[in-house]
Design an enzyme around this catalytic site. Structure first.
Site, PDB file in Angstrom:
ATOM      1  N   GLY A  78       6.238   8.247   1.251  1.00 57.25           N
ATOM      2  CA  GLY A  78       7.233   8.016   2.865  1.00 57.25           C
ATOM      3  C   GLY A  78       7.859   6.303   1.840  1.00 57.25           C
ATOM      4  O   GLY A  78       9.096   6.224   2.102  1.00 57.25           O
ATOM      5  N   HIS A  79       7.114   5.651   1.437  1.00 58.10           N
ATOM      6  CA  HIS A  79       8.243   4.400   1.342  1.00 58.10           C
ATOM      7  C   HIS A  79       8.715   4.662  -0.114  1.00 58.10           C
ATOM      8  O   HIS A  79       9.686   4.280  -0.007  1.00 58.10           O
ATOM      9  CB  HIS A  79       6.615   2.881   0.118  1.00 58.10           C
ATOM     10  CG  HIS A  79       5.931   2.607   1.915  1.00 58.10           C
ATOM     11  ND1 HIS A  79       4.461   2.548   1.533  1.00 58.10           N
ATOM     12  CD2 HIS A  79       5.593   1.898   2.813  1.00 58.10           C
ATOM     13  CE1 HIS A  79       4.311   2.329   2.750  1.00 58.10           C
ATOM     14  NE2 HIS A  79       5.186   1.724   3.173  1.00 58.10           N
TER      15      HIS A  79
ATOM     16  N   ALA B 268       0.698  -1.106  -0.250  1.00 58.09           N
ATOM     17  CA  ALA B 268       0.360  -0.128  -0.446  1.00 58.09           C
ATOM     18  C   ALA B 268       0.804   0.993  -0.027  1.00 58.09           C
ATOM     19  O   ALA B 268       0.991   2.061   0.974  1.00 58.09           O
ATOM     20  CB  ALA B 268      -0.890   0.193   1.362  1.00 58.09           C
TER      21      ALA B 268
ATOM     22  N   HIS C 262       2.748   4.345  -0.321  1.00 60.70           N
ATOM     23  CA  HIS C 262       2.864   6.144  -0.534  1.00 60.70           C
ATOM     24  C   HIS C 262       4.177   6.716  -0.441  1.00 60.70           C
ATOM     25  O   HIS C 262       5.139   6.283  -0.365  1.00 60.70           O
ATOM     26  CB  HIS C 262       1.882   6.405   0.424  1.00 60.70           C
ATOM     27  CG  HIS C 262       2.781   6.026   2.070  1.00 60.70           C
ATOM     28  ND1 HIS C 262       3.783   6.287   2.507  1.00 60.70           N
ATOM     29  CD2 HIS C 262       2.236   5.603   3.537  1.00 60.70           C
ATOM     30  CE1 HIS C 262       3.769   5.901   3.681  1.00 60.70           C
ATOM     31  NE2 HIS C 262       2.887   4.831   4.326  1.00 60.70           N
TER      32      HIS C 262
ATOM     33  N   ASP D  86       8.876   5.784  12.186  1.00 61.03           N
ATOM     34  CA  ASP D  86       8.999   4.574  13.088  1.00 61.03           C
ATOM     35  C   ASP D  86      10.160   4.109  13.727  1.00 61.03           C
ATOM     36  O   ASP D  86      10.315   3.453  13.875  1.00 61.03           O
ATOM     37  CB  ASP D  86       8.648   2.817  12.160  1.00 61.03           C
ATOM     38  CG  ASP D  86       6.731   3.097  11.859  1.00 61.03           C
ATOM     39  OD1 ASP D  86       6.083   2.740  12.068  1.00 61.03           O
ATOM     40  OD2 ASP D  86       7.060   3.279  10.343  1.00 61.03           O
TER      41      ASP D  86
ATOM     42  N   SER E 237       0.699   7.637   6.261  1.00 64.87           N
ATOM     43  CA  SER E 237       1.024   6.219   6.426  1.00 64.87           C
ATOM     44  C   SER E 237      -0.332   5.403   5.565  1.00 64.87           C
ATOM     45  O   SER E 237      -1.079   6.310   5.385  1.00 64.87           O
ATOM     46  CB  SER E 237       0.260   6.379   8.004  1.00 64.87           C
ATOM     47  OG  SER E 237       0.411   4.739   8.716  1.00 64.87           O
TER      48      SER E 237
END
Ligand code: AMP
Length: 286
Positions: A42-43, A38, A40, A156, A191
């Site tokens: 950030g990834h 999933a 976004h 995280d 997230s």
């Protein structure tokens, strides 16, 4: 037949074969970006950074059952492999590892990785067994791909700290790099779980970052931590959060609470809107 834009390996042996091939055709440096999919921005920022520093970039996509507790969102967690493979490819991933849980975890597996210091604090206190699941899957992924460098988000914070500790403690020959948190324009950390929130809830959720910034100002200006702490919780509750699980000021070096305003520290928060659990943090260096 592989109908994806990139090679998608489903087993550890297929991954090892593909890495061997890509290493010889593309070069020697291998990066790995472990995710649950999933994807976004950030990834994607992790993958872009991995691509800048490596020839081969392994994107792992695996919703790890071991890190979900009872009543958590394992079943409903968003899964969209084809879209994720395209997105990963667009920012530099060169191969994807997406195993089936039944294959990746032997039905008779008995071995897990446990951190005996911080496993049950902060997020661990509210998600028993969670970090055990995270450390176990990350150890397996690192051992399967043996990248030179693995990329994780600072979003995280406790997870990143525990992964660094594990890699040092177990002499895993991989460099672990922490990458900056990517945010919405409201300040809300991106997230996959933000998808569970309505527009109104997303607005509420952005208060977490406001509280972190205010708290940072307070600490830098020498205010008392217990006052900052109380005020932060009050703001979150008044903004409509259903529960504030923790709001702490910790040492960056030990992840243990610091009672004065000393640095380098990190503010960490976990709070719930309905069943959606949001976490964020902000570092304070001198
Ligand atoms: P997940 O798919 O949620 O397990 O996240 C995979 C990786 O992406 C982890 O290392 C996360 O810390 C990182 N990540 C998640 N959200 C962000 C974000 N907003 N900015 C930077 N990295 C992130």
């Amino acid at each position: 037949m592989n109908t994806f834009k990139l090679p998608v390996c489903r087993t550890v042996s297929a991954l090892r074969q593909e890495i061997a091939h890509q290493k010889t055709t593309l070069g020697q440096r291998v990066g790995m970006v472990p995710t649950m999919g999933a994807l976004h921005e950030g990834h994607l920022s992790l993958i872009s950074q991995a691509k800048e520093q490596n020839d081969v970039v392994i994107l792992t996509i695996f919703v790890n059952p071991l890190q979900f507790g009872e009543g958590e969102d394992l079943e409903s967690y968003p899964r969209r492999l084809a879209e994720d493979v395209s997105l990963g490819e667009s920012v530099g991933a060169t191969l994807v590892f997406s195993p089936d849980p039944e294959d990746f975890y032997d039905p008779n597996h008995q071995t897990t990785v446990t951190n005996s210091g911080l496993e049950n604090l902060y997020c661990g206190q509210f998600r028993p067994g969670h970090f055990n699941g995270v450390l176990t899957v990350v150890a397996k992924l690192l051992m399967a791909g043996l990248p030179d460098t693995a990329y994780f988000g600072q979003k995280d914070y406790q997870q990143l700290f525990l992964i660094k500790r594990m890699v040092a403690d177990l002499n895993i020959p991989v460099k672990v790099l922490g990458c900056s948190t990517i945010r919405e324009s409201s300040g809300l950390a991106k997230s996959s779980r933000n998808e569970y929130l309505s527009a109104e809830e997303l607005q509420k959720a952005s208060q977490i970052y406001q509280v972190l910034q205010e708290a940072k100002k307070g600490l830098v200006n020498g205010l008392n931590w217990s006052d900052i702490h109380l005020k932060g919780i009050e703001v979150l509750v008044n903004s409509g959060f259903d529960e504030v699980q923790y709001f702490e000021y910790l040492s960056q070096d030990t992840l243990m609470p610091i009672s004065d305003n000393s640095t380098p520290g990190v503010l960490i928060i976990a709070a719930l809107i309905g069943n959606t659990r949001l976490i964020d943090n902000l570092e304070i260096s001198s």
